[in-house]
Write a protein that holds these residues in place. Structure first.
Motif, PDB file in Angstrom:
ATOM      1  N   ALA A  85     101.288 115.646  95.483  1.00 27.22           N
ATOM      2  CA  ALA A  85     100.033 116.311  95.116  1.00 27.22           C
ATOM      3  C   ALA A  85     100.285 117.765  94.730  1.00 27.22           C
ATOM      4  CB  ALA A  85      99.038 116.222  96.265  1.00 27.22           C
ATOM      5  N   LEU A  86     101.152 118.449  95.464  1.00 29.51           N
ATOM      6  CA  LEU A  86     101.488 119.839  95.155  1.00 29.51           C
ATOM      7  C   LEU A  86     102.184 119.944  93.800  1.00 29.51           C
ATOM      8  CD1 LEU A  86     101.453 122.737  96.250  1.00 29.51           C
ATOM      9  CD2 LEU A  86     103.706 122.285  97.212  1.00 29.51           C
ATOM     10  N   LEU A  87     103.102 119.027  93.517  1.00 32.42           N
ATOM     11  CA  LEU A  87     103.780 119.021  92.219  1.00 32.42           C
ATOM     12  C   LEU A  87     102.797 118.742  91.084  1.00 32.42           C
ATOM     13  CD1 LEU A  87     107.149 117.222  93.013  1.00 32.42           C
ATOM     14  CD2 LEU A  87     106.818 119.611  92.365  1.00 32.42           C
ATOM     15  N   LEU A  88     101.869 117.829  91.306  1.00 30.18           N
ATOM     16  CA  LEU A  88     100.863 117.515  90.302  1.00 30.18           C
ATOM     17  C   LEU A  88      99.981 118.728  90.013  1.00 30.18           C
ATOM     18  CD1 LEU A  88      99.729 115.247  88.539  1.00 30.18           C
ATOM     19  CD2 LEU A  88      98.173 114.698  90.411  1.00 30.18           C
ATOM     20  N   VAL A  89      99.557 119.433  91.046  1.00 33.71           N
ATOM     21  CA  VAL A  89      98.751 120.650  90.871  1.00 33.71           C
ATOM     22  C   VAL A  89      99.560 121.715  90.128  1.00 33.71           C
ATOM     23  CG1 VAL A  89      97.672 122.566  92.113  1.00 33.71           C
ATOM     24  CG2 VAL A  89      97.219 120.222  92.818  1.00 33.71           C
ATOM     25  N   LEU A  90     100.826 121.865  90.470  1.00 38.61           N
ATOM     26  CA  LEU A  90     101.687 122.850  89.804  1.00 38.61           C
ATOM     27  C   LEU A  90     101.843 122.519  88.318  1.00 38.61           C
ATOM     28  CD1 LEU A  90     103.543 125.316  90.099  1.00 38.61           C
ATOM     29  CD2 LEU A  90     105.407 123.720  90.576  1.00 38.61           C
ATOM     30  N   VAL A  91     102.032 121.255  87.986  1.00 42.12           N
ATOM     31  CA  VAL A  91     102.149 120.843  86.579  1.00 42.12           C
ATOM     32  C   VAL A  91     100.842 121.107  85.839  1.00 42.12           C
ATOM     33  CG1 VAL A  91     102.375 118.811  85.080  1.00 42.12           C
ATOM     34  CG2 VAL A  91     103.996 119.182  86.924  1.00 42.12           C
ATOM     35  N   MET A  92      99.707 120.815  86.446  1.00 46.16           N
ATOM     36  CA  MET A  92      98.409 121.059  85.816  1.00 46.16           C
ATOM     37  C   MET A  92      98.183 122.553  85.578  1.00 46.16           C
ATOM     38  SD  MET A  92      97.229 118.144  85.167  1.00 46.16           S
ATOM     39  CE  MET A  92      95.533 118.392  84.769  1.00 46.16           C
ATOM     40  N   VAL A  93      98.587 123.392  86.527  1.00 47.35           N
ATOM     41  CA  VAL A  93      98.449 124.839  86.350  1.00 47.35           C
ATOM     42  C   VAL A  93      99.332 125.314  85.202  1.00 47.35           C
ATOM     43  CG1 VAL A  93      98.965 127.083  87.419  1.00 47.35           C
ATOM     44  CG2 VAL A  93      97.697 125.356  88.691  1.00 47.35           C
ATOM     45  N   LEU A  94     100.576 124.834  85.144  1.00 54.43           N
ATOM     46  CA  LEU A  94     101.479 125.236  84.068  1.00 54.43           C
ATOM     47  C   LEU A  94     100.969 124.765  82.705  1.00 54.43           C
ATOM     48  CD1 LEU A  94     104.991 124.676  85.671  1.00 54.43           C
ATOM     49  CD2 LEU A  94     103.876 126.847  85.148  1.00 54.43           C
ATOM     50  N   LEU A  95     100.384 123.566  82.655  1.00 58.45           N
ATOM     51  CA  LEU A  95      99.851 123.068  81.389  1.00 58.45           C
ATOM     52  C   LEU A  95      98.577 123.791  80.961  1.00 58.45           C
ATOM     53  CD1 LEU A  95     100.428 119.225  81.679  1.00 58.45           C
ATOM     54  CD2 LEU A  95     101.654 120.858  80.247  1.00 58.45           C
ATOM     55  N   SER A  96      97.879 124.408  81.895  1.00 59.98           N
ATOM     56  CA  SER A  96      96.658 125.126  81.537  1.00 59.98           C
ATOM     57  C   SER A  96      96.929 126.564  81.090  1.00 59.98           C
ATOM     58  CB  SER A  96      95.674 125.115  82.701  1.00 59.98           C
ATOM     59  OG  SER A  96      96.185 125.872  83.778  1.00 59.98           O
ATOM     60  N   LEU A  97      98.146 127.064  81.323  1.00 60.81           N
ATOM     61  CA  LEU A  97      98.500 128.404  80.852  1.00 60.81           C
ATOM     62  C   LEU A  97      98.780 128.366  79.352  1.00 60.81           C
ATOM     63  CD1 LEU A  97     100.900 129.591  83.694  1.00 60.81           C
ATOM     64  CD2 LEU A  97      98.556 130.341  83.277  1.00 60.81           C
TER      65      LEU A  97
END
Length: 184
Positions: A13-25
Motif C-alpha cells: 500500500a505504501l509503494l502504491l501511494v508513493l507511485v501515485m504521488v510520483l505520477l501526479s507530479l
C-alpha cells in the motif's frame, strides 16, 4: 503468519501511494525537431517538476540496432470491410486522443522557424492560412514562411512543456477501450 501478511500489505500500500504521488507530479518535457540536410529530433524528460535528472526518451542521433530479418509469412487476408472500418475508427479515435492530450499539455516555451512549400501553390497557401491562428494567436515565437515555387521543408521547432503523467491515463484508457474494447 498474519503479522507477515499485514507487513507485506502495508508495504504494498505504501509503494502504491508513493507511485501515485510520483505520477501526479509534473514532468518537464523538452522537444527539439530540426530539418536542414536531415531530419533530427530529441525528446527528453525531467521528472519531479523539472528538478530531476534529464532522461532522453528519443534521440535521432543515437545509433540504432539493426533489425533482424523477418520471414515472409503471408497472413491470411481478412475481409477488407473489417480492415477499413477499423482504420476509420482508429483514425477518428486517434484524432480525439491527440486533442485530449493537447488539452493536458501546458507549454512553457515554444519557438519555431520553418520554410515550407507543397507541390501546388494553392495547397501551400491553404495550409499557411490554416496555421495563421497558431502563428499569431499563441503569443509564442513562431515564424513560418510559405514557398510557392515547389515542395520544400526546412527549419526547426523547440518546445518545453509540462504534463502530469497521471492525467494522461484517462484519455489513453478511453482510446484503448474505444478501439479495442468489447464492442469491436
Amino acid at each position: 503468519m498474519s503479522v507477515v501478511l499485514i507487513i507485506l500489505g502495508a508495504t504494498f500500500a505504501l509503494l502504491l501511494v508513493l507511485v501515485m504521488v510520483l505520477l501526479s507530479l509534473p514532468v518537464l518535457m523538452d522537444f527539439r525537431l530540426s530539418r536542414h540536410q536531415a531530419l533530427r529530433f530529441l525528446l527528453s524528460a525531467r521528472p519531479l517538476g523539472g528538478h530531476g535528472p534529464r532522461i532522453t526518451i528519443l534521440d535521432s542521433n543515437r545509433p540504432r540496432k539493426p533489425k533482424p530479418a523477418q520471414k515472409n509469412n503471408e497472413a491470411p487476408e481478412k475481409s477488407k470491410k473489417r480492415r477499413t472500418g477499423m482504420r476509420v475508427l482508429f483514425g477518428s479515435e486517434a484524432l480525439r486522443l491527440v486533442a485530449s492530450l493537447l488539452r493536458l499539455i501546458h507549454f512553457e516555451r515554444l519557438r519555431a522557424e520553418a520554410v515550407f512549400g507543397l507541390g501546388d501553390p494553392a495547397d501551400t497557401g491553404q495550409i499557411f492560412g490554416l496555421l495563421t491562428p497558431v502563428i499569431y494567436g499563441t503569443g509564442s515565437c513562431i515564424r513560418l514562411e510559405p514557398v510557392f515555387d515547389g515542395p520544400c521543408l526546412e527549419g526547426f521547432c523547440e518546445a518545453t512543456f509540462r504534463v502530469r503523467p497521471i492525467a494522461l491515463a484517462l484519455p489513453l484508457l478511453r482510446f484503448v477501450w474505444q478501439v479495442f474494447g468489447p464492442a469491436r
